[in-house]
Motif scaffolding. Structure first.
Motif, PDB file in Angstrom:
ATOM      1  N   GLU A   1      42.437  40.458  37.097  1.00  0.00           N
ATOM      2  CA  GLU A   1      41.820  40.240  38.414  1.00  0.00           C
ATOM      3  C   GLU A   1      40.839  41.350  38.764  1.00  0.00           C
ATOM      4  O   GLU A   1      39.742  41.104  39.254  1.00  0.00           O
ATOM      5  CB  GLU A   1      42.897  40.216  39.509  1.00  0.00           C
ATOM      6  CG  GLU A   1      43.534  38.865  39.752  1.00  0.00           C
ATOM      7  CD  GLU A   1      44.716  38.979  40.707  1.00  0.00           C
ATOM      8  OE1 GLU A   1      45.590  38.109  40.632  1.00  0.00           O
ATOM      9  OE2 GLU A   1      44.771  39.944  41.512  1.00  0.00           O
ATOM     10  N   VAL A   2      41.258  42.594  38.536  1.00  0.00           N
ATOM     11  CA  VAL A   2      40.397  43.724  38.922  1.00  0.00           C
ATOM     12  C   VAL A   2      39.281  43.930  37.887  1.00  0.00           C
ATOM     13  O   VAL A   2      38.098  43.952  38.236  1.00  0.00           O
ATOM     14  CB  VAL A   2      41.224  45.028  39.073  1.00  0.00           C
ATOM     15  CG1 VAL A   2      40.301  46.204  39.415  1.00  0.00           C
ATOM     16  CG2 VAL A   2      42.301  44.863  40.140  1.00  0.00           C
ATOM     17  N   ASN A   3      39.637  44.041  36.614  1.00  0.00           N
ATOM     18  CA  ASN A   3      38.649  44.445  35.599  1.00  0.00           C
ATOM     19  C   ASN A   3      37.672  43.335  35.230  1.00  0.00           C
ATOM     20  O   ASN A   3      36.534  43.614  34.884  1.00  0.00           O
ATOM     21  CB  ASN A   3      39.355  44.919  34.324  1.00  0.00           C
ATOM     22  CG  ASN A   3      40.114  46.212  34.515  1.00  0.00           C
ATOM     23  OD1 ASN A   3      40.262  46.693  35.627  1.00  0.00           O
ATOM     24  ND2 ASN A   3      40.614  46.790  33.441  1.00  0.00           N
ATOM     25  N   VAL A   4      38.120  42.083  35.278  1.00  0.00           N
ATOM     26  CA  VAL A   4      37.245  40.986  34.848  1.00  0.00           C
ATOM     27  C   VAL A   4      36.748  40.174  36.051  1.00  0.00           C
ATOM     28  O   VAL A   4      35.546  40.059  36.283  1.00  0.00           O
ATOM     29  CB  VAL A   4      37.963  40.056  33.835  1.00  0.00           C
ATOM     30  CG1 VAL A   4      36.968  39.029  33.292  1.00  0.00           C
ATOM     31  CG2 VAL A   4      38.555  40.867  32.688  1.00  0.00           C
ATOM     32  N   GLN A   5      37.693  39.644  36.841  1.00  0.00           N
ATOM     33  CA  GLN A   5      37.272  38.846  38.004  1.00  0.00           C
ATOM     34  C   GLN A   5      36.451  39.683  38.977  1.00  0.00           C
ATOM     35  O   GLN A   5      35.489  39.194  39.577  1.00  0.00           O
ATOM     36  CB  GLN A   5      38.496  38.245  38.695  1.00  0.00           C
ATOM     37  CG  GLN A   5      38.154  37.308  39.836  1.00  0.00           C
ATOM     38  CD  GLN A   5      39.344  36.446  40.210  1.00  0.00           C
ATOM     39  OE1 GLN A   5      39.871  35.733  39.369  1.00  0.00           O
ATOM     40  NE2 GLN A   5      39.766  36.529  41.449  1.00  0.00           N
ATOM     41  N   GLY A   6      36.821  40.953  39.133  1.00  0.00           N
ATOM     42  CA  GLY A   6      36.074  41.847  40.031  1.00  0.00           C
ATOM     43  C   GLY A   6      34.623  41.989  39.599  1.00  0.00           C
ATOM     44  O   GLY A   6      33.696  41.948  40.424  1.00  0.00           O
ATOM     45  N   VAL A   7      34.401  42.151  38.294  1.00  0.00           N
ATOM     46  CA  VAL A   7      33.034  42.275  37.762  1.00  0.00           C
ATOM     47  C   VAL A   7      32.266  40.967  37.985  1.00  0.00           C
ATOM     48  O   VAL A   7      31.106  40.971  38.393  1.00  0.00           O
ATOM     49  CB  VAL A   7      33.073  42.657  36.263  1.00  0.00           C
ATOM     50  CG1 VAL A   7      31.694  42.548  35.628  1.00  0.00           C
ATOM     51  CG2 VAL A   7      33.630  44.073  36.094  1.00  0.00           C
ATOM     52  N   PHE A   8      32.948  39.849  37.743  1.00  0.00           N
ATOM     53  CA  PHE A   8      32.331  38.530  37.980  1.00  0.00           C
ATOM     54  C   PHE A   8      31.944  38.364  39.451  1.00  0.00           C
ATOM     55  O   PHE A   8      30.798  38.027  39.775  1.00  0.00           O
ATOM     56  CB  PHE A   8      33.305  37.425  37.539  1.00  0.00           C
ATOM     57  CG  PHE A   8      33.106  36.098  38.212  1.00  0.00           C
ATOM     58  CD1 PHE A   8      31.933  35.373  38.031  1.00  0.00           C
ATOM     59  CD2 PHE A   8      34.094  35.564  39.030  1.00  0.00           C
ATOM     60  CE1 PHE A   8      31.745  34.147  38.667  1.00  0.00           C
ATOM     61  CE2 PHE A   8      33.914  34.352  39.664  1.00  0.00           C
ATOM     62  CZ  PHE A   8      32.736  33.635  39.486  1.00  0.00           C
ATOM     63  N   LEU A   9      32.898  38.621  40.362  1.00  0.00           N
ATOM     64  CA  LEU A   9      32.641  38.373  41.787  1.00  0.00           C
ATOM     65  C   LEU A   9      31.517  39.258  42.331  1.00  0.00           C
ATOM     66  O   LEU A   9      30.652  38.788  43.076  1.00  0.00           O
ATOM     67  CB  LEU A   9      33.925  38.594  42.599  1.00  0.00           C
ATOM     68  CG  LEU A   9      35.047  37.573  42.391  1.00  0.00           C
ATOM     69  CD1 LEU A   9      36.312  37.998  43.131  1.00  0.00           C
ATOM     70  CD2 LEU A   9      34.609  36.168  42.843  1.00  0.00           C
ATOM     71  N   CYS A  10      31.537  40.535  41.956  1.00  0.00           N
ATOM     72  CA  CYS A  10      30.500  41.454  42.466  1.00  0.00           C
ATOM     73  C   CYS A  10      29.131  41.076  41.907  1.00  0.00           C
ATOM     74  O   CYS A  10      28.134  41.061  42.640  1.00  0.00           O
ATOM     75  CB  CYS A  10      30.841  42.905  42.114  1.00  0.00           C
ATOM     76  SG  CYS A  10      32.303  43.515  42.950  1.00  0.00           S
ATOM     77  N   SER A  11      29.084  40.743  40.621  1.00  0.00           N
ATOM     78  CA  SER A  11      27.805  40.374  40.003  1.00  0.00           C
ATOM     79  C   SER A  11      27.272  39.102  40.656  1.00  0.00           C
ATOM     80  O   SER A  11      26.100  39.013  41.039  1.00  0.00           O
ATOM     81  CB  SER A  11      27.976  40.153  38.492  1.00  0.00           C
ATOM     82  OG  SER A  11      28.519  41.306  37.894  1.00  0.00           O
ATOM     83  N   LYS A  12      28.147  38.110  40.793  1.00  0.00           N
ATOM     84  CA  LYS A  12      27.744  36.832  41.395  1.00  0.00           C
ATOM     85  C   LYS A  12      27.170  37.034  42.803  1.00  0.00           C
ATOM     86  O   LYS A  12      26.165  36.433  43.161  1.00  0.00           O
ATOM     87  CB  LYS A  12      28.961  35.892  41.449  1.00  0.00           C
ATOM     88  CG  LYS A  12      28.669  34.539  42.060  1.00  0.00           C
ATOM     89  CD  LYS A  12      29.895  33.654  42.102  1.00  0.00           C
ATOM     90  CE  LYS A  12      29.572  32.369  42.856  1.00  0.00           C
ATOM     91  NZ  LYS A  12      30.722  31.466  42.938  1.00  0.00           N
TER      92      LYS A  12
END
Ligand code: NJP
Length: 237
Positions: free
Chosen positions: A108-119
């Motif tokens: 959630e933090v390392n992968v989804q976090g990068v996805f959500l912030c980039s998006k």
């Protein structure tokens, strides 16, 4: 026309130093952390004389939090030129010891976090046909280590995401790259920064300098990846 950046995971460690070095380059900044330590860091940076520091407590794994970060940044500064996806967590334990909750949370933090912030920053970067997204991944995304299968898996995922995103957004003038360090002296994985055992490790200043270099590359230049190791660290090539 000063540049505007968001740095995640800036309460301490690498992110805090990236924040300071970007401020020294006269960048207007939003810093993000999930604990209230982020407010303290914001105050420390303002006490050093930097005025353009917006400190927002937000969990990058939650979309509503991430959207709030982007909206508050746009309200304060009007644009976003640079996102530094730095926030990340880690633990070192055997695969059998990893719980389902720990596995989910690290993704959630390392992968989804990068996805959500980039998006969330993409529409703003597309509008101005310029932007840079730099993600602190890891050198473990380039080989493997034992007793860190969950962490290594997240960084391989991050590498795949960033490489794919880089191709997707190139036509919009957006550069996407990763900075992949070996062992850095921080608070990572419940550690303490500045202890004698880590004397030979990379320092937060090393990583922050790499980020600033990558971010300030001339527009015609793309740095896909920087891999940094402590000279003393043994690693497979
Ligand atoms: O770690 P640490 P580093 N939402 O623990 C924040 C990578 N890396 O500086 O939430 C928002 O000192 C947390 O703040 P808070 C690593 O994978 C490191 O070493 O307020 N923020 C703190 O500011 C990671 O991607 C090494 O407690 C969240 C910061 O993240 C990056 O470097 C080696 C958050 C973590 O600071 C920075 O880690 C390597 C959330 N949900 C890669 N969760 C290394 N140190 O050896 C945490 O290859 N934060």
């Amino acid at each position: 026309n000063k540049q505007v950046a968001i740095v995640t995971g800036a309460s301490r460690g690498i992110g805090k130093e990236i924040a300071q070095q970007l401020l020294e380059e006269e960048v207007k900044l939003t810093i993000v952390g999930s604990s209230d330590g982020i407010k303290e860091t914001g105050q420390q940076l303002r006490d050093l004389g930097f005025q353009d520091v917006l400190a927002i407590q937000a969990d990058i794994s939650k979309e509503s939090d991430v959207i709030r970060v982007v909206e508050e940044t746009i309200a304060a500064y009007g644009k976003i030129d640079l996102l530094v996806n730095n926030a990340g967590i880690g633990f070192f334990k055997s695969t059998e010891e990893v719980t389902e909750e720990e596995w989910s949370r690290i993704f959630e933090v390392n992968v989804q976090g990068v996805f959500l912030c980039s998006k969330a920053v993409l529409p703003h970067m597309k509008k101005q046909k310029f932007g840079t997204i730099i993600t602190i991944s890891s050198d473990v995304a380039r080989y493997t280590i034992s007793n860190a299968s969950a962490y290594v898996a997240t960084k391989y995922a991050v590498q795949g995401f960033c490489g794919s995103l880089a191709q997707e957004v190139r036509e919009h003038g957006i550069r996407v790259g990763t900075v992949n360090p070996g062992m850095v002296d921080t608070y990572f994985a419940n550690s303490t920064q500045g202890i004698p055992e880590k004397e030979d490790w990379l320092k937060v200043t090393d990583i922050a300098s790499a980020v600033v270099y990558m971010a300030s590359a001339p527009k015609h230049m793309m740095i896909d990846e920087m891999i940094l190791h402590p000279f003393a660290q043994d690693y497979p090539i």
